[in-house]
Design an enzyme around this catalytic site. Structure first.
Site, PDB file in Angstrom:
ATOM      1  N   ALA A 132      -4.569   8.817   3.633  1.00  0.00           N
ATOM      2  CA  ALA A 132      -3.346   8.071   3.910  1.00  0.00           C
ATOM      3  C   ALA A 132      -3.666   6.692   4.471  1.00  0.00           C
ATOM      4  CB  ALA A 132      -2.459   8.867   4.867  1.00  0.00           C
ATOM      5  N   ARG A 133      -3.835   6.608   5.776  1.00  0.00           N
ATOM      6  CA  ARG A 133      -4.181   5.358   6.456  1.00  0.00           C
ATOM      7  C   ARG A 133      -5.083   5.685   7.641  1.00  0.00           C
ATOM      8  NH1 ARG A 133      -2.274   3.435   2.518  1.00  0.00           N
ATOM      9  NH2 ARG A 133      -0.680   1.802   2.297  1.00  0.00           N
ATOM     10  N   GLU A 176     -12.189  -2.345   6.023  1.00  0.00           N
ATOM     11  CA  GLU A 176     -12.391  -2.235   4.577  1.00  0.00           C
ATOM     12  C   GLU A 176     -12.644  -3.622   4.005  1.00  0.00           C
ATOM     13  OE1 GLU A 176      -9.145  -0.094   2.787  1.00  0.00           O
ATOM     14  OE2 GLU A 176      -9.479   1.685   4.010  1.00  0.00           O
ATOM     15  N   HIS A 236     -11.334   3.884  -0.718  1.00  0.00           N
ATOM     16  CA  HIS A 236      -9.891   3.645  -0.781  1.00  0.00           C
ATOM     17  C   HIS A 236      -9.406   3.541  -2.232  1.00  0.00           C
ATOM     18  CE1 HIS A 236      -6.298   1.882   1.667  1.00  0.00           C
ATOM     19  NE2 HIS A 236      -5.901   2.716   0.716  1.00  0.00           N
TER      20      HIS A 236
END
Length: 341
Positions: free
Chosen positions: A251-252, A280, A299
């Protein structure tokens, strides 16, 4: 009377991934399209096209955006005075929308539903990989360990009959739940917005976050990105997880305390499978990269061929509904931004 104009602020590479030939043809049938090949240059491109006869920015009523598009502030919106709809090819619109956008009566929609299946699949694959100790086995063989050392791993588990906890019955959370139940997992969910009736309809047990963490062999994080969900799974929560349990986050990274998680996985007490990170790209010297009990992807859980095409189809369908005066199925209003990721 000429048709309305749309501005498509999506790179050529992503346009090819998002829009099938049929979807692109439909968009061209619905609107006169002005292309912006580099979303970062949206403002400059609009300035250069001002006054164009067929599809100038002043006529644009629809804006299709993707990653890299600047925030839609007053200066950008002034270049498109007729704008009525913004359609994001991705999920979260928070990086792009501003109060000014809603103040001008512009509606917003997004294609996050198109990602749910692909991200849900990766979550389930992550869960199964951790249950079967695949990261440890792969790391041992890839690092040159002896066969005997490489096969030395904790006990493995099948997903059928194993308790899997899902934090957040979001779009992706629900996709994962469907797959987990089909595989025979015992699924529990922690979500303060989920009613008991909805939980029964999903075929899951509704439990507290602490109960989920302390009783699940795998915990999946699928909660929205909100102020109150920052580090929802922190040091205290991670300590509740049983020895040998695994954490999955597609998700995050906002939802987990990465430093606390690093300490736990580095100790070997729990395992993790992660698609999202605080930084990232993940730095090449980040300690997460070296741990044998951690599975990492950059990701890209959502970036399947089918998922991208679903996203493009959703955008075109939403534009069609908007122009026909029909309700939007994936609209995001100003209030929703405080509730969704």
């Amino acid at each position: 009377m000429s048709r309305i104009a749309s501005v498509v602020s999506v790179s050529p590479t992503l346009r090819a991934e998002f829009f099938s030939p049929a979807a692109w043809e439909t968009l061209g049938t619905l609107t006169d399209v002005l292309l912006v090949d580099d979303p970062a240059t949206l403002g400059a491109t609009l300035d250069a096209r001002t006054g164009a006869a067929s599809s100038g920015p002043s006529r644009a009523e629809v804006l299709v955006i993707s990653w890299g598009t600047p925030r839609l502030d007053a200066a950008l919106l002034d270049r498109m005075p007729g704008l009525r709809l913004v359609a994001h090819t991705g999920a979260s619109v928070k990086p792009f929308v501003t109060p000014e956008l809603f103040a001008r009566g512009v509606r917003v929609t997004q294609a996050g539903q198109g990602m749910a299946q692909s991200v849900g699949e990766v979550s389930v694959v992550f869960a199964m990989a951790l249950l079967h100790q695949l990261p440890r086995f792969h790391h041992g063989l890839a690092s040159g360990a002896s066969w005997e050392d490489a096969e030395d791993a904790p006990p493995r588990y099948e997903i059928a009959g194993t308790r899997v906890g899902v934090i957040g019955a979001s779009r992706t959370g629900r996709a994962a739940i469907t797959m987990l139940r089909a595989l025979g997992a015992e699924v529990v969910v922690a979500d303060p917005t989920l009613s008991a009736a909805d939980a029964r309809a999903l075929g899951v047990a509704l439990v507290s976050l602490d109960d989920l963490l302390s009783t699940s062999r795998i915990t999946m994080v699928h909660a929205p990105t909100l102020p109150e969900t920052h580090h929802l799974v922190g040091a205290r929560e991670l300590a509740l997880m049983p020895d040998g349990a695994g954490l999955v986050n597609t998700a995050r990274s906002w939802l987990t305390d990465e430093d606390a998680l690093l300490r736990e996985v580095a100790s070997g007490r729990i395992d993790a499978a992660l698609d999202v990170f605080d930084a990232e790209p993940l730095p090449v010297d980040h300690p997460l990269r070296t741990l044998p009990n951690v599975l990492l992807t950059p990701h890209h859980a959502a970036a399947t061929v089918q998922g991208r095409l679903r996203q493009g189809a959703i955008v075109v369908e939403e534009i069609g509904r908007f122009l026909a005066g029909e309700p939007l199925q994936h609209e995001v209003d100003a209030a929703a931004l405080t509730r969704t990721g």
